[in-house]
Motif scaffolding. Structure first.
Motif, PDB file in Angstrom:
ATOM      1  N   UNK A  19      -9.797  -2.045  10.993  1.00  0.00           N
ATOM      2  CA  UNK A  19      -8.962  -3.088  11.603  1.00  0.00           C
ATOM      3  C   UNK A  19      -9.076  -4.384  10.821  1.00  0.00           C
ATOM      4  N   UNK A  20     -10.290  -4.734  10.424  1.00  0.00           N
ATOM      5  CA  UNK A  20     -10.490  -5.958   9.641  1.00  0.00           C
ATOM      6  C   UNK A  20      -9.756  -5.880   8.300  1.00  0.00           C
ATOM      7  N   UNK A  21      -9.834  -4.727   7.647  1.00  0.00           N
ATOM      8  CA  UNK A  21      -9.143  -4.558   6.364  1.00  0.00           C
ATOM      9  C   UNK A  21      -7.629  -4.613   6.548  1.00  0.00           C
ATOM     10  N   UNK A  22      -7.126  -4.016   7.623  1.00  0.00           N
ATOM     11  CA  UNK A  22      -5.686  -4.065   7.895  1.00  0.00           C
ATOM     12  C   UNK A  22      -5.245  -5.507   8.125  1.00  0.00           C
ATOM     13  N   UNK A  24      -6.697  -8.130   6.857  1.00  0.00           N
ATOM     14  CA  UNK A  24      -6.737  -8.793   5.548  1.00  0.00           C
ATOM     15  C   UNK A  24      -5.520  -8.422   4.708  1.00  0.00           C
ATOM     16  N   UNK A  25      -5.048  -7.177   4.827  1.00  0.00           N
ATOM     17  CA  UNK A  25      -3.837  -6.770   4.106  1.00  0.00           C
ATOM     18  C   UNK A  25      -2.656  -7.612   4.581  1.00  0.00           C
ATOM     19  N   UNK A  26      -2.519  -7.735   5.889  1.00  0.00           N
ATOM     20  CA  UNK A  26      -1.402  -8.524   6.442  1.00  0.00           C
ATOM     21  C   UNK A  26      -1.518  -9.986   6.024  1.00  0.00           C
ATOM     22  N   UNK A  31       0.239 -14.431   2.585  1.00  0.00           N
ATOM     23  CA  UNK A  31      -0.048 -15.434   1.558  1.00  0.00           C
ATOM     24  C   UNK A  31       0.861 -15.265   0.344  1.00  0.00           C
ATOM     25  N   UNK A  32       1.030 -14.010  -0.085  1.00  0.00           N
ATOM     26  CA  UNK A  32       1.859 -13.763  -1.262  1.00  0.00           C
ATOM     27  C   UNK A  32       3.330 -14.053  -0.987  1.00  0.00           C
ATOM     28  N   UNK A  33       3.786 -13.757   0.217  1.00  0.00           N
ATOM     29  CA  UNK A  33       5.192 -14.005   0.539  1.00  0.00           C
ATOM     30  C   UNK A  33       5.474 -15.488   0.763  1.00  0.00           C
ATOM     31  N   UNK A  34       4.490 -16.226   1.240  1.00  0.00           N
ATOM     32  CA  UNK A  34       4.698 -17.638   1.549  1.00  0.00           C
ATOM     33  C   UNK A  34       4.360 -18.574   0.391  1.00  0.00           C
ATOM     34  N   UNK A  93      -6.549  -3.520   0.419  1.00  0.00           N
ATOM     35  CA  UNK A  93      -6.034  -2.145   0.449  1.00  0.00           C
ATOM     36  C   UNK A  93      -7.140  -1.144   0.122  1.00  0.00           C
ATOM     37  N   UNK A  94      -7.957  -1.452  -0.856  1.00  0.00           N
ATOM     38  CA  UNK A  94      -9.063  -0.576  -1.224  1.00  0.00           C
ATOM     39  C   UNK A  94     -10.067  -0.467  -0.080  1.00  0.00           C
TER      40      UNK A  94
END
Length: 178
Positions: A19-22, A24-26, A31-34, A93-94
């Motif tokens: 859940x924490x990794x998911x 962080x992915x979001x 961050x990348x989109x904004x 993702x990893x």
């Protein structure tokens, strides 16, 4: 031998990591989109504006041709790396993939643990103390069942006496004509 409870605790830990990794992915995707500085410069250069004013991106810039394009910058400058395993998205993702793999392994081990426990009890691998305790508990359960049956008979007798008393009282209180 790992018990089912230990496996459940380990599985819960892996689930929390997943859940924490998911999350962080979001967050990394957000961050990348904004952040325009993290966008690919080739995507910004090759986008054109359509007749309705919206940006149209070429197939090469959109990565439809299969080339990675998220958070890459030309020449390695600018947006903090990406695409090559260094971006926050790639790391998240990893971590996500690893935690899901660990979670699946734990979930697969739970039925095996339960089967081992069942076969252990079927093969009589219990200690004599456990067998004695089980026998005592079974005897206690039998005596409690007998006691309950006796009390149920007593309660039935009391209910019958109570009904008879109510019938007598109602007879005594009936109006008498004088």
């Amino acid at each position: 031998m790992t018990t089912t409870q230990e496996l459940a605790m380990e599985g819960e830990k892996h689930l929390e990591e997943t859940i924490e990794a998911a999350f962080q992915i979001i967050s990394a995707m957000n961050d990348e989109l904004c952040n325009p500085s993290l966008w690919s410069t080739s995507a910004a250069a090759s986008s054109t504006t359509g007749s309705n004013g919206s940006a149209l991106v070429s197939a090469d810039a959109a990565g439809i041709d299969g080339a990675p394009n998220h958070s890459e910058s030309v020449g390695g400058g600018g947006g903090g790396g990406g695409g090559s395993g260094n971006s926050a998205l790639d790391e998240a993702s990893l971590r996500y993939k690893n935690s899901v793999t660990s979670l699946r392994a734990v979930l697969a081990a739970i039925p095996n643990s339960q089967k081992a426990k069942v076969s252990e009890t079927e093969n009589g691998l219990e200690t004599p103390e456990e067998e004695d305790e089980i026998e005592k508990l079974e005897e206690q359960a039998l005596s409690l069942r007998k006691e309950i049956a006796e009390k149920n008979v007593h309660v039935k007798e009391l209910i019958d006496k109570f009904r008879q008393l109510i019938a007598d009282i109602s007879t005594w209180q009936s109006p008498c004509s004088v």
